[in-house]
Design an enzyme around this catalytic site. Sequence first.
Site: not given
Ligand code: BGC
Length: 352
Positions: A107, A181, A317
Amino acid sequence: MSITKRNFGTFEGQDVDLYTLTNKNGMSVSIMTYGGAMVNILTEDRNGKFADVILGFDDVYGYINDDTYQGALIGRYCNRIHQGKFSIDGVEYQLNVNEENVSNHLHGGHKGYDKRLWNVLYTSDYNEPSISLTLVDEDGMENYPGTVNVNVIYTLTEDNSIKIEYFATTDKPTPINLTNHSYFNLNGYDSGDILNHRAQLYTDKFTPFNENFCPTGEIASVKGTAYDFTSPKAVADAVNDTEDEQIRINLGVDNSFYYGRKGIMKHFATLYAPESGRILDTYSDQTAMQFYCGNYLKGVPGKNGSKLGYRNSICLETQYTPNTPNNDWLPSCIVYPGETYHFTTIYKFSHD
Ligand code: BGC
C-alpha cells in the site's frame, strides 16, 4: 445539493478539512484532505433511515494513528510488490519494504498516499457535487522513480453513487496502482459483524496467492472453492470454510479476484445486507479487485465509541492484481511519461 466544509484537526501543522457532499436525495459522503479518505457515507435503508456505512474515526488523529488504511486513497502502488523489487526496461528498483514478515512493499510503503495531505483543486456543487483532490508524489518518495501528479475526483451522483475517478501522470516510467480502502458495513459502522452480508462477484476467476501473499501466477477458477461468489452467498459461508488453506492463513477472505478487460466499465460486485436492506453495487474499468473482509481489524476504538472489529466490514478495492510489476502475464501497471493513468470506480447505493 450542497457542499459544506469544516475543520477536522491538524497534520504536521496544517489544517485538515472535511468536506461533506450531499445530493438531492439526502445521501452524503464526507471526504477529508488527509489521505483523501472517505470518512462518512450516509445512505438510506429500506425504512428510509440513514446510517453511516463505513468504519473510521471522529477526527483526523484517529486516522493519523491508524495502520489499517481506513477510507483512504492508496498509492503509488496499492497492495503488494514482493520484496519491493521490480525492473522497468532493464533498470532495477528497490522500494521500501513495510510488510516485514513477508518482505513486501504494501500500500505505498511507510508513508503512502493515505498518510499525506491532499490539496483541494476545486469543489463543485453544480448538479452533482464533486471534489477534486491533487497530490504531488515526488521522485524518490518510498524509492519510487519519477514525480507523479495525482488527481482524484469524487462525485456524488443523483442516483446515489460515489464515483471515484483516478488520474496520474509521471516524468519517469513507474508503476501506478490506485484504490480506495473503505471498510463497508451496510448495516452501519457500529452494527457488528458482516457475516450475514451476501456478496455476489461477477467473475469466476481469482488469483491464488503464494507464501508471500502474492499471486502464484495462476488465474484460477473459483468453481468448487470458497471463493465462488458467482451466485449471492453469505460471507459466513466463505470465511468459515476452514478446509481452504488460504482462508485459514488469512483468517477469512483476503483475495484478489480477476476481471480482466482493462478500460471497460464492468459490474464487479453486489453486496447486500438482509437486516437493513441496503445494497452496494461496485463498477470499475480496472482489471481486479481485492475482496477483504476485515480479518485483521483488532477492535481499536473508532467513531462514536464503536470498535473497528474483526470481520465487521468489507473492503472492495478495485485495482490491478497484486505484484503486477513482477508478473508480465498480467495487464501492465507501468505508466510512461506522456501517458495518463486513468480509471474509474463507482460505488452505487440502493436498498430493497
Ligand atoms: C489487504 C490486507 C491487508 C489490509 C491492510 C488489504 O488491502 O488485502 O491483506 O491486511 O489491506 O489493512
